[in-house]
Design a protein around this motif. Structure first.
Motif, mmCIF file in Angstrom:
data_model
loop_
_atom_site.group_PDB
_atom_site.id
_atom_site.type_symbol
_atom_site.label_atom_id
_atom_site.label_comp_id
_atom_site.label_asym_id
_atom_site.label_seq_id
_atom_site.Cartn_x
_atom_site.Cartn_y
_atom_site.Cartn_z
ATOM 1 N N TYR A 115 22.570 -37.207 -16.785
ATOM 2 C CA TYR A 115 21.482 -36.942 -16.004
ATOM 3 C C TYR A 115 21.861 -35.479 -15.775
ATOM 4 C CZ TYR A 115 18.834 -37.430 -11.567
ATOM 5 O OH TYR A 115 17.943 -37.547 -10.810
ATOM 6 N N LEU A 116 20.589 -34.596 -15.702
ATOM 7 C CA LEU A 116 20.587 -33.218 -15.325
ATOM 8 C C LEU A 116 19.580 -33.018 -14.259
ATOM 9 C CD1 LEU A 116 21.042 -33.051 -18.797
ATOM 10 C CD2 LEU A 116 21.336 -30.791 -18.171
ATOM 11 N N ASP A 165 22.470 -42.595 -35.176
ATOM 12 C CA ASP A 165 22.731 -43.249 -33.610
ATOM 13 C C ASP A 165 23.226 -42.175 -32.656
ATOM 14 O OD1 ASP A 165 21.773 -45.575 -34.550
ATOM 15 O OD2 ASP A 165 23.622 -46.614 -34.533
ATOM 16 N N PHE A 166 23.736 -41.204 -33.139
ATOM 17 C CA PHE A 166 24.631 -40.315 -32.226
ATOM 18 C C PHE A 166 23.840 -38.999 -31.941
ATOM 19 C CE2 PHE A 166 27.556 -43.412 -33.417
ATOM 20 C CZ PHE A 166 28.277 -43.638 -32.305
ATOM 21 N N GLU A 167 22.623 -38.858 -32.647
ATOM 22 C CA GLU A 167 21.629 -37.697 -32.333
ATOM 23 C C GLU A 167 21.534 -37.875 -30.958
ATOM 24 O OE1 GLU A 167 18.488 -37.221 -34.807
ATOM 25 O OE2 GLU A 167 18.053 -35.191 -33.969
ATOM 26 N N ILE A 168 21.236 -36.754 -30.147
ATOM 27 C CA ILE A 168 21.031 -36.725 -28.753
ATOM 28 C C ILE A 168 19.477 -36.577 -28.489
ATOM 29 C CG2 ILE A 168 21.523 -35.998 -26.350
ATOM 30 C CD1 ILE A 168 23.975 -37.223 -27.672
ATOM 31 N N ALA A 169 18.836 -37.510 -27.641
ATOM 32 C CA ALA A 169 17.487 -37.422 -27.448
ATOM 33 C C ALA A 169 17.327 -37.156 -25.869
ATOM 34 C CB ALA A 169 16.513 -38.705 -28.072
ATOM 35 N N PHE A 170 16.250 -36.949 -25.446
ATOM 36 C CA PHE A 170 16.019 -36.528 -24.071
ATOM 37 C C PHE A 170 14.613 -36.939 -23.572
ATOM 38 C CE2 PHE A 170 14.397 -32.934 -26.091
ATOM 39 C CZ PHE A 170 13.329 -32.609 -25.192
ATOM 40 N N PHE A 171 14.600 -37.172 -22.319
ATOM 41 C CA PHE A 171 13.137 -37.261 -21.781
ATOM 42 C C PHE A 171 13.446 -36.736 -20.329
ATOM 43 C CE2 PHE A 171 15.102 -41.358 -20.921
ATOM 44 C CZ PHE A 171 14.870 -41.715 -19.621
ATOM 45 N N TYR A 172 12.287 -36.592 -19.743
ATOM 46 C CA TYR A 172 12.020 -35.988 -18.105
ATOM 47 C C TYR A 172 11.628 -37.027 -17.475
ATOM 48 C CZ TYR A 172 13.014 -31.229 -20.076
ATOM 49 O OH TYR A 172 13.474 -30.172 -20.705
ATOM 50 N N ILE A 173 11.899 -37.167 -16.054
ATOM 51 C CA ILE A 173 11.354 -38.044 -15.113
ATOM 52 C C ILE A 173 11.190 -37.122 -13.915
ATOM 53 C CG2 ILE A 173 11.514 -40.033 -13.945
ATOM 54 C CD1 ILE A 173 13.802 -41.021 -15.396
ATOM 55 N N ASN A 174 9.722 -37.472 -13.378
ATOM 56 C CA ASN A 174 9.576 -36.874 -12.037
ATOM 57 C C ASN A 174 10.041 -38.033 -11.117
ATOM 58 O OD1 ASN A 174 8.445 -35.912 -9.652
ATOM 59 N ND2 ASN A 174 6.477 -36.026 -10.166
ATOM 60 N N VAL A 175 11.185 -37.748 -10.436
ATOM 61 C CA VAL A 175 11.760 -38.796 -9.554
ATOM 62 C C VAL A 175 11.481 -38.677 -8.050
ATOM 63 C CG1 VAL A 175 14.004 -38.982 -10.841
ATOM 64 C CG2 VAL A 175 13.875 -37.263 -9.252
ATOM 65 N N SER A 176 10.407 -38.069 -7.878
ATOM 66 C CA SER A 176 10.104 -37.990 -6.651
ATOM 67 C C SER A 176 9.029 -38.935 -6.149
ATOM 68 C CB SER A 176 9.081 -36.558 -6.175
ATOM 69 O OG SER A 176 7.962 -36.742 -6.844
ATOM 70 N N VAL A 177 8.850 -39.283 -5.023
ATOM 71 C CA VAL A 177 7.788 -40.346 -4.389
ATOM 72 C C VAL A 177 6.722 -39.720 -4.202
ATOM 73 C CG1 VAL A 177 7.739 -42.429 -2.735
ATOM 74 C CG2 VAL A 177 9.840 -41.608 -3.367
ATOM 75 N N GLU A 178 6.389 -38.868 -3.359
ATOM 76 C CA GLU A 178 5.526 -38.125 -3.180
ATOM 77 C C GLU A 178 5.721 -36.613 -2.596
ATOM 78 O OE1 GLU A 178 5.885 -39.506 1.626
ATOM 79 O OE2 GLU A 178 4.189 -40.586 0.196
ATOM 80 N N ARG A 192 6.140 -32.778 -3.366
ATOM 81 C CA ARG A 192 6.696 -31.839 -4.418
ATOM 82 C C ARG A 192 7.530 -32.656 -5.546
ATOM 83 N NH1 ARG A 192 11.019 -27.027 -3.277
ATOM 84 N NH2 ARG A 192 10.727 -26.154 -5.251
ATOM 85 N N SER A 193 7.049 -32.274 -6.846
ATOM 86 C CA SER A 193 7.683 -33.001 -7.807
ATOM 87 C C SER A 193 9.201 -32.501 -8.190
ATOM 88 C CB SER A 193 7.230 -32.456 -9.232
ATOM 89 O OG SER A 193 5.666 -33.105 -8.890
ATOM 90 N N VAL A 194 10.173 -33.619 -8.364
ATOM 91 C CA VAL A 194 11.378 -33.274 -8.691
ATOM 92 C C VAL A 194 11.527 -33.763 -10.155
ATOM 93 C CG1 VAL A 194 13.804 -33.594 -8.026
ATOM 94 C CG2 VAL A 194 12.044 -33.672 -6.378
ATOM 95 N N ILE A 195 11.710 -32.694 -10.893
ATOM 96 C CA ILE A 195 11.851 -33.077 -12.597
ATOM 97 C C ILE A 195 13.272 -33.161 -12.767
ATOM 98 C CG2 ILE A 195 11.177 -32.427 -14.823
ATOM 99 C CD1 ILE A 195 8.647 -33.161 -13.230
ATOM 100 N N VAL A 196 13.812 -33.997 -13.582
ATOM 101 C CA VAL A 196 15.026 -34.170 -13.924
ATOM 102 C C VAL A 196 15.201 -34.619 -15.426
ATOM 103 C CG1 VAL A 196 15.986 -34.889 -11.762
ATOM 104 C CG2 VAL A 196 15.480 -36.604 -13.556
ATOM 105 N N ARG A 197 16.253 -33.988 -16.022
ATOM 106 C CA ARG A 197 16.303 -34.622 -17.535
ATOM 107 C C ARG A 197 17.368 -35.618 -17.755
ATOM 108 N NH1 ARG A 197 18.523 -30.078 -21.115
ATOM 109 N NH2 ARG A 197 20.074 -31.355 -21.794
ATOM 110 N N VAL A 198 16.969 -36.421 -18.778
ATOM 111 C CA VAL A 198 17.900 -37.494 -18.967
ATOM 112 C C VAL A 198 18.091 -37.634 -20.303
ATOM 113 C CG1 VAL A 198 18.214 -40.080 -18.903
ATOM 114 C CG2 VAL A 198 16.912 -38.993 -17.178
ATOM 115 N N ASP A 199 19.407 -37.320 -20.981
ATOM 116 C CA ASP A 199 19.803 -37.028 -22.201
ATOM 117 C C ASP A 199 20.304 -38.796 -22.532
ATOM 118 O OD1 ASP A 199 19.491 -34.447 -22.478
ATOM 119 O OD2 ASP A 199 21.415 -33.918 -22.793
ATOM 120 N N ILE A 200 19.964 -39.191 -23.784
ATOM 121 C CA ILE A 200 20.210 -40.635 -24.284
ATOM 122 C C ILE A 200 20.512 -40.151 -25.770
ATOM 123 C CG2 ILE A 200 19.028 -41.971 -22.579
ATOM 124 C CD1 ILE A 200 16.582 -41.895 -24.700
ATOM 125 N N PRO A 201 21.612 -41.236 -26.302
ATOM 126 C CA PRO A 201 21.689 -40.890 -27.606
ATOM 127 C C PRO A 201 20.913 -41.748 -28.484
ATOM 128 C CG PRO A 201 23.397 -42.588 -26.313
ATOM 129 C CD PRO A 201 22.600 -41.699 -25.450
#
Lengths: 204, 410
Positions: B225-226, B298-311, B313-322
């Protein structure tokens, strides 16, 4: 058959102390009816337990921190986070005690104890017998009523209502409160507003 | 003497003007980037372009790439907030350290790892927690092969490894708990342990990969989690897509061209609504390739971003996953939903509660450091050893010490 030791009611352990009083701490998960405003508590000031300071709980504080403030700001407090806060996070409860006397080899003395308890000494609730013995005299009223930085009127009233519980019959309780009222009337004779307020708080 | 604010005030004002100017000049480029991003509705041209930079002599591309088919997702696609699973087990690990210090009473360093487990959906169940402090004092671990004190980077690398090993151990110990089992790591999963300044980098890397392997063995949904991502993977991809094939070379790919200065979070701020996630992608880098080559796809690292805000201002975080997680749509949905649920616990602070608590467990305060060093001094004296004392440090603490206020005492 050996006599059964009286049940101990641990209130907390001493954090800081002076001859006028002390603060003790416990975990927030341990807080219960032992931590009541106006309760009589005791703490040994010698290793052999022969001298105990006796005091009244006059404040109970639960400190917050930044995380607790954020949890409160959430639209709904998560139940798991709440039990985590109370059980896992060591949020201390601080209990403030004013000294009103001490027990010296079984004798109750209504004056400041000779020295403060040491850090981490165990603070216990006084037994009903100890409260009864201690309240056979009323000199401690002056220590409470004259104390700065404590809600002295509410404290003396709460302490007397608490102490009345140590008297067996309703008649004894009534007589105790009436006698306390008389003593207070003498001490607060120059402040009728204050006297009226305290008497209202302890009216049987 | 402390910081003289009257002297720094003007510099702060100039800094503010600079940041404003930087933001203004970025806004036009950002608009263009958003338009281009939203136009990426086809995957084939993107795959073709990625194949081009992977197969040609071009080696400098460090941007995003779609995950391998058939798990690839449309670049501009977004995923709405899913419903969290009824039950799940969330394990979070974090670490802190006391770096080796020549002014300390003896040479040592300390790693402290905090592991916290949150049993999602089990309302009356107390989360579990533990810490594992590791005091390192032997020359074999404190000194490098040339006899010099190990660097702070080495200590950091060992801490990262210890965090991942703690996650793997905890996942194994709790393998019977509710599924899905999520393991949350604070930070990215692609670690760079190379470099001359890290002692024993190779064995750290090998052990790190082994820890990832153990997490896969327990079918754990591992996620890094970034919180404030500054990565430019998608921006670099947009730059790559904006080039004509003949323009693509290492020199051109060194910057992000017209999008230089932008990052993925700035872009996704404009795109993702509250609770939404971006497409899952991978980062094209030699490091990621090495992960794949070492242990498999299986061990290559992928990622996606999430806007974790509710309402608001946006809060963008990055999530790394294998990749073993990236291939599992249900696992991604559960991870996405549980991260949002965790972020909701702390109200305004949109950060997973489990990671906050793991950090709290691991954190070693300066007071605790002083107490530890006092314990070391006492134990050294008990062994008839004289603790080292630093005149420099002692005189500094005298000058930096608190002032005593005069009070009349009762």
């Amino acid at each position: 058959m050996a006599a059964q030791a009286p049940e101990r009611h641990l209130v907390g352990r001493v954090l800081r102390a002076s001859t006028t009083g002390f603060d003790c701490g416990t975990r927030s998960s341990k807080i219960d009816e032992k931590h009541t405003f106006g309760s009589f508590v005791k703490v040994a000031i010698t290793d052999d337990q022969s001298i105990c300071a006796i005091g009244l709980i006059y404040a109970i504080r639960i400190d917050d921190d930044a995380l607790a403030r954020e949890l409160v700001m959430a639209s709904a407090v998560d139940n798991i986070a709440m039990i985590d806060q109370r059980e896992n996070r060591m949020v201390p409860v601080e209990i403030c005690v004013i000294n009103i006397g001490y027990k010296y080899h079984g004798q109750m003395v209504q004056s400041m104890p000779p020295r403060p308890p040491l850090s981490l000494s165990e603070v216990e609730l006084c037994t009903a017998e100890e409260v009864f013995d201690f309240t056979q005299h009323f000199d401690f009223f002056r220590l409470v009523l004259g104390a700065k930085e404590v809600p002295s009127d509410e404290l003396i009233a709460a302490a007397l209502n608490y102490a009345a519980g140590a008297y067996d019959s309703d008649t004894d309780k009534y007589d105790f409160k009436v006698e306390c009222g008389r003593r207070l009337a003498v001490m607060l004779s120059n402040d009728l507003k204050r006297l009226t307020h305290v008497l209202a708080l302890i009216r049987p | 003497m402390s910081l003289e604010f009257n002297k720094v005030l003007e510099q702060v004002q100039t800094m503010g003007r600079y940041l404003k100017h930087k933001g203004d000049s970025a806004s036009n480029r950002l608009q263009r980037a958003v338009e281009m991003f939203l136009a990426c509705t086809e995957l084939d041209p993107v795959h073709e372009r990625i194949d081009l930079v992977r197969k040609s002599s071009v080696s400098g591309y460090r941007g995003a790439a779609p995950t391998p088919r058939p798990y690839d997702e449309i670049i501009c696609g977004v995923g709405e907030a899913p419903i969290p699973p009824q039950q799940a087990t969330l394990i979070a690990a974090d670490g802190s350290q006391i770096f080796p210090d020549v002014h300390a009473p003896a040479l040592y360093y300390l790693l402290n790892i905090g592991v916290y487990t949150y049993y999602h959906g089990q309302q009356q169940r107390l989360p579990s927690q533990f810490t594992s402090p590791d005091l390192v004092y032997s020359d074999t671990q404190l000194l490098d092969r040339d006899g010099r004190l190990v660097t702070n980077q080495t200590v950091n690398a060992r801490r990262s490894l210890a965090e991942m090993q703690a996650l793997a151990r905890s996942a194994w110990e709790q393998r019977g708990e509710a599924r899905p089992m999520i393991a949350l790591h604070d930070g990215g999963l692609l670690k760079f342990f190379g470099g001359a300044e890290i002692e024993g980098a190779e064995s750290i890397e090998r052990d790190y990969m082994d820890a990832l392997g153990k997490l896969q063995d327990t079918s754990t949904v591992l996620a890094g989690y970034l919180d404030v991502p500054r990565s430019t993977y998608i921006i670099s991809l947009l730059h790559l897509l904006s080039l004509e094939p003949h323009q693509i070379n290492d020199a051109v790919l060194k910057t992000n061209g017209e999008f230089e200065g932008l990052n993925d979070a700035m872009l996704l701020n404009q795109v993702l609504e509250a609770g939404e996630r971006s497409a899952v992608m991978t980062q094209n880098s030699p490091q990621n390739k090495e992960y794949r080559d070492r242990k498999g796809a299986d061990f290559e690292i992928a990622f996606f971003y999430i806007n974790v805000s509710v309402e608001g201002r946006s809060v963008i975080v990055r999530v790394d996953i294998p990749m073993w997680v990236a291939r599992d749509k249900d696992a991604i949905a559960a991870l996405h939903a549980l991260i949002l649920a965790q972020c909701a616990i702390q109200g305004r602070k949109r950060y997973p509660y489990a990671l906050t608590r793991a950090d709290e467990l691991a954190y070693v305060s300066s007071i605790e450091k002083q107490q530890l060093e006092e314990m070391i001094r006492i134990n050294m004296r008990a062994q008839d050893l004289e603790p080292e004392s630093s005149s420099k440090l002692q005189s500094k603490s005298l000058a930096r010490g608190d002032r005593t206020v005069h009070r009349l005492r009762r």
